[in-house]
Design a protein around this motif. Structure first.
Motif, PDB file in Angstrom:
ATOM      1  N   GLN A  73       0.928  -1.122  -0.007  1.00 20.61           N
ATOM      2  CA  GLN A  73      -0.012  -0.090   0.033  1.00 20.61           C
ATOM      3  C   GLN A  73       0.918   0.924   0.033  1.00 20.61           C
ATOM      4  N   SER A  79       4.017   1.457  -1.368  1.00 23.67           N
ATOM      5  CA  SER A  79       4.500   1.636  -2.426  1.00 23.67           C
ATOM      6  C   SER A  79       3.432   2.085  -3.388  1.00 23.67           C
ATOM      7  N   SER A  80       2.089   1.818  -3.570  1.00 21.58           N
ATOM      8  CA  SER A  80       1.273   2.033  -4.517  1.00 21.58           C
ATOM      9  C   SER A  80       0.849   3.425  -4.219  1.00 21.58           C
ATOM     10  N   MET A  81       0.812   3.811  -3.129  1.00 19.24           N
ATOM     11  CA  MET A  81       0.649   5.316  -2.630  1.00 19.24           C
ATOM     12  C   MET A  81       1.609   6.336  -3.375  1.00 19.24           C
ATOM     13  N   MET A 140       3.371   5.521  -5.788  1.00 20.48           N
ATOM     14  CA  MET A 140       3.149   5.525  -7.345  1.00 20.48           C
ATOM     15  C   MET A 140       2.034   6.383  -7.817  1.00 20.48           C
TER      16      MET A 140
END
Lengths: 263, 269
Positions: free
Chosen positions: A130, A132-134, A136
């Motif tokens: 989560q 990392s995706s934030m 990105m």
């Protein structure tokens, strides 16, 4: 000879790792603290953390405060009654609470209740990508996840400490006055005469503020820096409780020496 | 037709190492604009690492990664976050925010990067969810979704800002055949309909071959073959054929490097 060098190398490596970890922790704290908040988005995030870090810790703080105040009064009474000075129980309970026990015990309970939860939550966010995706999506997790949690811990701990002291004094009164029959007037008057706002209450609050910084810092950093596996999270949570408890106890001695050492 | 008249990502002389091991060594990759590009290769060859380098989450030792002229490894923190608005990434695990509903997950990039009014955000989110077939699930929490649905929601979130580049990290892994078919069609359809460029990192050969316009196969710290799916099937290198046909032994050995088998067995006596 070879094993000596190998051991030296091992020692050096572990020292270097620790220094690097302190550096990373400093960077995390810096970036979370200097992040200029956007009031519209940051305030609701902060309120939510104040609730989960602070409000949800209230029960354990109130119950512990009550019992510690009651035990203090009971222990104090059995000693002081021999010298006929049982009226000083109020003063003893209040001073030991506001100066020492409330900041320290609250910080220790806070590390166990809220600190470990923060570490586990952030660690799991890391494990499930989560964070990392934030990143990105173009949102800095240090600002969005770490900063509100850090500030919430910093704000909550002094307030919880005040609640702890107040409930503890009330517990002391329950035992001292209502049960053991100390005269209520002298219980409160002795307390009023001896507890100084700046020397005692404020110093206790300064302690709790310092503990708030340390405990929350350790908790959010351990979560953020955890190895993203189930074992890593369990280690990180343990580290949070151990490191922050030790830091609180160590810092308490230093702060006490600075505040009350010249008496 | 030349794919490389218009490229969106130009990776030049990329070197990335972990400890003493090179993951990539002087690797060149060009990603054509508006196409679906597959990056394939055996596990552990750094396919996901490559996506993270493109996304700026990992810094290479040397080399450049140009996205429309911006050299990603050399951008500052703030510029990097700005450039990331042009990218959408679908993580292997979906990586949905577990404390938000499906709707809020898809709305998240819009809320942080745009100042659109609430009713417009609602329309965009519903359109994106409609595209992945999950408009009806908008009020569910991520924990209530199946794996395939979670990945579709993550896909809707990845495209919510209409990025120029969408990166898929192992989109087909662990999906049942129906969910796999749905995802394959979705990726192809969205790429055509929205006109963005896609990079798919995968080792599911059949699915990737069916939708990719161009494919790179990476192994041994570099690109071992590249071309259109048809060209790769004609490729006669043993390494490429082993991978494409899924043969257990070949240039990529079945056995992890070990001592002599017989000596190892006899040693215990």
């Amino acid at each position: 000879m070879q094993s000596v060098t190998a051991n030296l190398a091992l020692l050096g490596r572990s020292v270097l790792d620790r220094v690097a970890a302190i550096g990373r922790a400093g960077m995390v704290l810096m970036q979370a603290v200097i992040a200029r908040p956007d009031p519209l988005t940051s305030f609701p995030l902060l309120v939510r953390q104040l609730y989960s870090v602070g409000v949800l810790s209230m029960v354990i703080i109130i119950v512990s405060g009550l019992f510690i105040g009651m035990v203090l009064a009971l222990q104090g009474y059995t000693i002081l009654v021999d010298y006929g000075t049982e009226q000083a129980v109020g003063q003893m309970v209040a001073l030991s609470l506001v100066r020492e026990l409330a900041p320290v015990v609250t910080a220790l309970l806070f590390a166990g209740r809220a600190g470990s939860a923060l570490t586990a939550e952030i660690g799991l966010m890391k494990t499930t990508e989560q964070l990392s995706s934030m990143e990105m999506i173009g949102v800095d997790p240090l600002r969005r996840i770490i900063a509100p949690r850090f500030w919430a811990g910093l704000i909550c701990l002094p307030i919880l400490t005040m609640i702890f002291s107040a409930v503890g004094i009330w517990g002391g009164m329950l035992v001292g006055v209502d049960w053991l029959g100390i005269y209520e007037g002298s219980f409160w008057a002795n307390m009023q005469n001896s507890v100084d706002f700046f020397d005692d209450v404020l110093n206790g609050l300064i302690k709790s503020l310092v503990f708030g910084v340390v405990v929350t810092w350790v908790a959010v950093f351990q979560g953020y820096d955890s190895v993203p596996t189930s074992e890593g999270i369990s280690q990180a949570t343990t580290k949070t409780v151990v490191y922050s408890s030790l830091a609180v106890l160590g810092l308490d001695f230093i702060l006490t020496a600075l505040m009350f050492g010249d008496l | 037709m030349d794919f490389f008249d218009d490229i969106i990502i130009d990776i030049k002389q990329l070197t990335f190492s972990r400890g003493d091991r090179y993951i990539f060594k002087n690797m060149d990759i060009r990603i054509p604009r508006g196409k679906v590009t597959g990056i394939m290769g055996p596990s552990g060859t750094g396919k996901t690492t490559l996506l993270r380098v493109i996304g700026g989450q990992l810094k290479p030792d040397s080399g450049s990664v140009l996205l429309d002229g911006d050299d990603i490894p050399h951008l500052g923190r703030k510029e990097l976050f700005n450039v990331r608005e042009k990218m959408g990434m679908l993580f292997q695990s979906g990586a949905l925010f577990t404390d938000m509903s499906v709707f809020e997950n898809v709305a998240f990039p819009l809320r942080v990067h745009t100042k659109l009014p609430e009713d417009m955000i609602r329309d965009i989110v519903l359109m994106k969810l409609q595209a992945v077939g999950l408009r009806g699930a908008s009020e569910l929490m991520p924990s209530e979704l199946s794996g395939g649905m979670g990945r579709r929601v993550a896909l809707a979130r990845a495209i919510s800002l209409d990025p120029a580049l969408v990166m898929y990290d192992e989109p087909f892994t662990g999906q049942d055949p129906i969910a796999m078919g749905v995802l394959v069609n979705l990726i192809k359809m969205l790429n055509q309909a929205l006109g963005h460029s896609s990079i798919i990192v995968s080792h599911d050969i059949k699915e990737t071959l069916s939708i990719a316009d161009y494919i790179y196969i990476i192994a041994d710290a570099g690109v071992i073959a590249h071309g259109t799916p048809a060209q790769l099937e004609q490729n006669d290198s043993a390494q490429v054929q082993q991978f494409m046909k899924g043969l257990p032994d070949g240039p990529v050995p079945f056995h992890f490097p070990a001592n002599n088998y017989e000596t190892d067995l006899m040693e215990g006596r």
